[in-house]
Design a protein around this motif. Structure first.
Motif, PDB file in Angstrom:
ATOM      1  N   ASN A 129       3.603  55.310  72.711  1.00 21.22           N
ATOM      2  CA  ASN A 129       4.092  54.553  71.562  1.00 21.22           C
ATOM      3  C   ASN A 129       4.353  55.429  70.339  1.00 21.22           C
ATOM      4  OD1 ASN A 129       3.860  52.084  73.015  1.00 21.22           O
ATOM      5  ND2 ASN A 129       1.653  52.069  72.592  1.00 21.22           N
ATOM      6  N   GLY A 130       4.548  56.716  70.560  1.00 22.98           N
ATOM      7  CA  GLY A 130       4.853  57.617  69.460  1.00 22.98           C
ATOM      8  C   GLY A 130       6.319  57.582  69.099  1.00 22.98           C
ATOM      9  N   PRO A 131       6.705  58.297  68.059  1.00 21.23           N
ATOM     10  CA  PRO A 131       8.111  58.325  67.642  1.00 21.23           C
ATOM     11  C   PRO A 131       8.987  59.071  68.649  1.00 21.23           C
ATOM     12  CG  PRO A 131       6.840  59.939  66.403  1.00 21.23           C
ATOM     13  CD  PRO A 131       5.847  59.149  67.206  1.00 21.23           C
ATOM     14  N   GLN A 132      10.243  58.694  68.693  1.00 21.07           N
ATOM     15  CA  GLN A 132      11.189  59.371  69.569  1.00 21.07           C
ATOM     16  C   GLN A 132      11.441  60.790  69.032  1.00 21.07           C
ATOM     17  OE1 GLN A 132      12.933  58.181  72.456  1.00 21.07           O
ATOM     18  NE2 GLN A 132      11.384  56.586  72.430  1.00 21.07           N
ATOM     19  N   SER A 162       9.623  54.708  75.840  1.00 19.98           N
ATOM     20  CA  SER A 162      10.994  54.732  76.332  1.00 19.98           C
ATOM     21  C   SER A 162      11.603  56.121  76.156  1.00 19.98           C
ATOM     22  CB  SER A 162      11.845  53.707  75.575  1.00 19.98           C
ATOM     23  OG  SER A 162      11.879  54.035  74.195  1.00 19.98           O
ATOM     24  N   GLN A 163      12.683  56.372  76.879  1.00 23.38           N
ATOM     25  CA  GLN A 163      13.465  57.579  76.682  1.00 23.38           C
ATOM     26  C   GLN A 163      14.923  57.239  76.929  1.00 23.38           C
ATOM     27  OE1 GLN A 163      12.253  60.695  79.391  1.00 23.38           O
ATOM     28  NE2 GLN A 163      13.373  59.861  81.098  1.00 23.38           N
ATOM     29  N   SER A 164      15.800  58.025  76.345  1.00 23.10           N
ATOM     30  CA  SER A 164      17.220  57.762  76.518  1.00 23.10           C
ATOM     31  C   SER A 164      17.981  59.077  76.516  1.00 23.10           C
ATOM     32  CB  SER A 164      17.749  56.855  75.404  1.00 23.10           C
ATOM     33  OG  SER A 164      17.642  57.497  74.144  1.00 23.10           O
ATOM     34  N   LYS A 202      12.690  61.212  73.719  1.00 19.96           N
ATOM     35  CA  LYS A 202      11.528  60.487  74.217  1.00 19.96           C
ATOM     36  C   LYS A 202      10.321  60.876  73.380  1.00 19.96           C
ATOM     37  CE  LYS A 202      10.171  63.705  77.912  1.00 19.96           C
ATOM     38  NZ  LYS A 202       9.878  63.809  79.373  1.00 19.96           N
ATOM     39  N   PRO A 203       9.249  60.084  73.404  1.00 18.15           N
ATOM     40  CA  PRO A 203       8.065  60.419  72.616  1.00 18.15           C
ATOM     41  C   PRO A 203       7.180  61.433  73.334  1.00 18.15           C
ATOM     42  CG  PRO A 203       7.736  58.336  73.716  1.00 18.15           C
ATOM     43  CD  PRO A 203       9.139  58.771  74.046  1.00 18.15           C
TER      44      PRO A 203
END
Length: 862
Positions: free
Chosen positions: A742-745, A702-704, A737-738
């Motif tokens: 599935n990595g950390p943001q 995901s990203q935000s 975003k990572p």
């Protein structure tokens, strides 16, 4: 979901035709109603609930900006990660796009008159399909509307970050023509422009209107050697800067074991000046002489629009847009022969290594054993490219407006075609033969005859195209009336087909071309969509809007996009607005269909045996993934507009966009550092030097992003004239975003970890109008950002911000004639130094042009 899609499709298709049968009354002209970007319901301009930034043709003229891409790229909402023609080494050279909210060109939908246009023929950054702004006409533009919240519920895919709607003149009467000349006083780069607009007929009185627009642009090429502060490529006095030289002409893996003498532009160089950990003497050259910063261009745009009144309530219309562009640049210097030399094996869809080892007995081999070598074929000269592109869009339809229904039925065809010509590339089979028989001297190119050099040369042609065909039907009406006002309703249906084919040359497919770069794409899709929209006045000062859209894609399946909005006006001077929506971006055809790309990049390699921890080059192989899912988003927008007087307006809007299943590639440095987790994807040579990385597109995570926009406007009237101050600013609060699946943001706001994303960007203008005179001073500000990639503690930590000014003036005291003058970059400000940008500055934010003087004249014949 499929049943739901078909149901909505049938409803959307039926409504316009029922409107044709039911609505035969004359239109009600007592209240002017318009369609604002982001809605299909016509309403008063004051009733708009979406945050829309309006840029008129007059605003464009006052800005001093030379063309459409310059206008849009300078906007505060174009936060970053947009590309223009400075990216000369890409598969989409000579193009320009816009990236709202820094989410990339693929998340910004560009429309013309509210309808789609073809994407460019090839992909940017191997995956981004986008509309090339350079293909669109400027003279025909009446205004541009920037919808700054998500609009998938109305327009479908690609509108997650917002919409840029370029609106052409609906009609025009009269004729005008103009010329413009400009010169960059720092670089000597010249530009000439011409425009023409002519139209005839009054739709109401004559029953028809037809107009034609044409504009052309010609600009000289700008090379790195044309810029005084770039040509030496020596940045040792700047934080993290170094002497930029390319080392070559040596035996084995030790650059100090060099060829006997310098050739071409090579100079005897102390190795320690290039790498403090090394010593000795090497041959090196300045690559600036082989670098084009901005290509030479010739562009031509034409637009033809016609409207014909069928009866009191209906009209037929047709529109044709055409654009042609030729962009030429130095693609790269002469070919480098190193251990990473490759050719394409089409049968097995992979790269194969090509020998760079001198056989025993070769005149250049000083040893009694086969000897690896590295060199540059200076005797062959630079490699050049010319991109010739054409753009077309044909739109035809019938629309009507009456007491009850507004409706529009249209058909559209649009395409973008590319023919890329590459000159002076190298023939693999001729090279291999000359390497084995000793017929080419690498240590002394002056010994090579013209016939031998010509045998190595090949010129190639790369074709590509993108096509869009669609049928659209929309209708809007009032379902009834509540005490607070009418209930507005709209619905529509769209059937769209997209086709993309990016090929390559036969020399590439046959393995003839050395060090190939390719982006093969072959795919198509069929899209059905149905949508509806409702506007309900709950109270006199409170209204609710709702919209929903169902899309079906033939490749990945279905998407459903709802949206809810509220508009509340507690005071005549204060409007509050907010919306929540879900959006989506369909995987681009390069991401999901049959595609293979080979390109060249660089990354830090901690395991490099020669320069551990420093940036090294590698070959990048990327393939599509038919199993990827579309990106989905949740959008939130809250804001207000405060207008205490007719001459004062203050607007503030907060936005938050959260995306999941973002499509992309994992960070190459992650693969380099963890090769055991990516078996077979990282390839090294016998010395342990990085050769290639293979990847496929995946749904990363995901990203935000979040932030807010400020818009201010204030005007004062004086006896001699009028002064207007206006400002548009964007504050980026977060962008995360990572870097791996599935990595950390990883937070990127105010840094360049996800591309240069400054926290503040804005422009402020002061316009003075007095009788026949008008003048505008515009201040453009871009904040600095943190340097995310640092080689060591002495590297640059912060990239400074930038403040530039444009000044423009016009005089229309002569009959029918308007004279204009402007100075862009009034203070001759250089873009800020970025140690990891590739040249000097970040091209997604800046360009190398200096103080530019512009003179123009516009003559009206009517």
């Amino acid at each position: 979901m499929m049943k739901h899609t078909l149901l909505l499709a049938g409803l959307g298709a039926a409504l316009p035709f029922s409107a044709l049968a039911a609505d035969s009354s004359a239109p009600d002209n007592t209240l002017e109603r318009v369609t604002i970007t982001g809605s299909n319901i016509r309403a008063s301009v004051k009733a708009k609930a979406n945050p829309v930034q309006l840029i008129t043709a007059a605003d464009i003229a006052k800005s001093g900006k030379a063309d459409l891409p310059d206008v849009l790229r300078s906007l505060a909402v174009n936060s970053g990660n947009s590309f223009n023609e400075q990216v000369t080494g890409s598969f989409s050279a000579g193009t320009a796009g816009v990236s709202l909210r820094g989410l990339g060109q693929r998340n910004t939908l560009v429309l013309v008159n509210g309808k789609r246009v073809s994407n460019y023929a090839t992909a940017q950054e191997l995956q981004e399909t986008f509309v090339d702004l350079n293909a669109l006409p400027l003279k025909a533009v009446k205004r541009i509307e920037i919808l700054k919240d998500g609009a998938s519920a109305i327009y479908g895919s690609d509108a997650i970050a917002g919409v840029v709607n370029i609106i052409l003149y609906p009609d025009y009467q009269g004729a005008e023509a103009g010329v413009e000349f400009s010169r960059d006083s720092s670089t000597g780069q010249n530009q000439q422009k011409f425009n023409l607009l002519a139209g005839k007929g009054d739709l109401e009185q004559d029953g028809y209107n037809i107009w034609f627009a044409f504009d052309s642009q010609k600009r000289g090429r700008l090379d790195q050697t044309d810029v005084s502060w770039l040509k030496d490529n020596d940045f040792r006095g700047l934080p993290g800067g170094s002497l930029n030289r390319a080392v070559t002409n040596y035996y084995g893996s030790d650059p100090t074991n060099r060829f006997p003498k310098a050739v071409g532009p090579l100079q005897d160089t102390d190795y320690s000046t290039l790498n403090p950990a090394k010593s000795g003497r090497v041959w090196a050259y300045n690559p600036a002489q082989y670098t084009t910063l901005m290509p030479a261009i010739e562009r031509y745009h034409a637009a033809l629009h016609g409207s014909y009144r069928l009866n009191a309530t209906a009209e037929a219309y047709a529109e044709f847009l055409y654009g042609a562009s030729h962009a030429s640049a130095i693609f790269a210097g002469p070919l480098s022969l190193t251990s990473s030399l490759r050719a394409w094996d089409a049968a097995n869809q992979k790269l194969v290594p090509i020998s760079t080892t001198l056989p025993v007995g070769h005149p250049d081999n000083p040893n009694a054993a086969p000897t690896p070598f590295s060199t540059v074929l200076f005797g062959q000269g630079e490699r050049d490219k010319t991109d010739s592109t054409s753009f077309r869009r044909l739109l035809a339809g019938v629309k009507g407006s009456g007491d009850k229904w507004d409706w529009d039925v249209s058909g559209l065809y649009s395409d973008s075609r590319l023919r890329e010509y590459a000159y002076n590339f190298v023939n693999r089979y001729a090279y291999e033969a000359l390497l084995q028989n000793g017929g080419y001297s690498f240590t002394d190119p002056s010994k090579n005859s013209e016939a031998v050099k010509d045998s190595l040369r090949i010129n190639t042609l790369r074709p590509a195209y993108y096509r869009v065909m669609s049928l659209d039907a929309t209708a809007s009406t009032e379902l009834g009336r509540l005490p607070a006002g009418p209930i507005g309703f709209a619905a529509g249906y769209q059937l769209r087909r997209e086709v993309m084919n990016a090929g390559t040359s036969w020399q590439m497919l046959s393995g003839t071309e050395l060090r190939p770069a390719l982006d093969l794409i072959d795919g198509s899709r069929l899209i059905q969509a149905a949508y509806s929209e409702l506007n309900v006045p709950l109270l006199k000062n409170l209204s609710l809007s709702a919209a929903a859209r169902a899309d079906h894609y033939s490749d990945f399946g279905n998407a459903f996009s709802p949206k809810l909005g509220l508009r509340y006006q507690p005071l005549e001077s204060l409007t509050l607005r907010g919306s929540v929506s879900k959006g989506f971006r369909a995987p681009s055809l390069p991401e999901i269909t049959q595609s293979t790309a080979v390109s060249y990049s660089s990354a830090q390699d901690p395991f490099d045996p020669v320069t551990p921890g420093r940036s090294v080059s590698f070959t990048h192989l990327v393939v599509a993934n038919p199993a990827i899912k579309p990106e989905r988003s949740n959008n939130l927008n809250l804001g207000f507009v405060f207008s205490p007087t007719a001459s004062t307006s203050i607007g503030v809007d907060y936005y938050r966009i959260r995306q999941k299943d973002v499509i992309g590639l994992e960070d190459p440095e992650t693969l380099i550092r963890n090769p055991q987790a990516y078996p077979g994807q990282v390839v090294r040579d016998s010395q342990g030097r990085l050769q290639s990385i293979s990847q496929k597109f995946i749904n990363l995570s995901s990203q935000s992003t979040s932030g807010f926009d400020l818009e201010l406007s204030q005007s004062w009237k004086f006896a001699p004239g009028k002064l207007t101050l206006a400002a548009q600013w964007t504050r980026l609060l977060s962008f995360s975003k990572p870097l791996q699946q599935n990595g950390p943001q990883v937070e990127g706001a105010g840094s360049n970890v996800h591309g240069a994303l400054p926290r503040w960007k804005g422009q402020t203008s002061a316009n003075w109008e007095a009788r026949d005179w008008s003048g505008t001073l515009t201040w453009f500000h871009t904040n600095g950002y943190t340097q995310a990639t640092r080689d060591d503690d002495n590297d640059q930590a912060w990239v400074k911000g930038s403040d530039t000014f444009n000044l423009s003036a016009s005089y229309k005291g002569f009959k029918r004639l308007t004279l204009t003058a402007a100075v862009d970059n009034l203070t001759n400000k250089r873009p800020p130094w970025d140690a990891h940008s590739g040249v000097y500055f970040n091209s997604s934010q800046y360009d190398p042009t200096g103080r530019t003087f512009i003179l123009g004249a516009q003559y009206k014949l009517d």
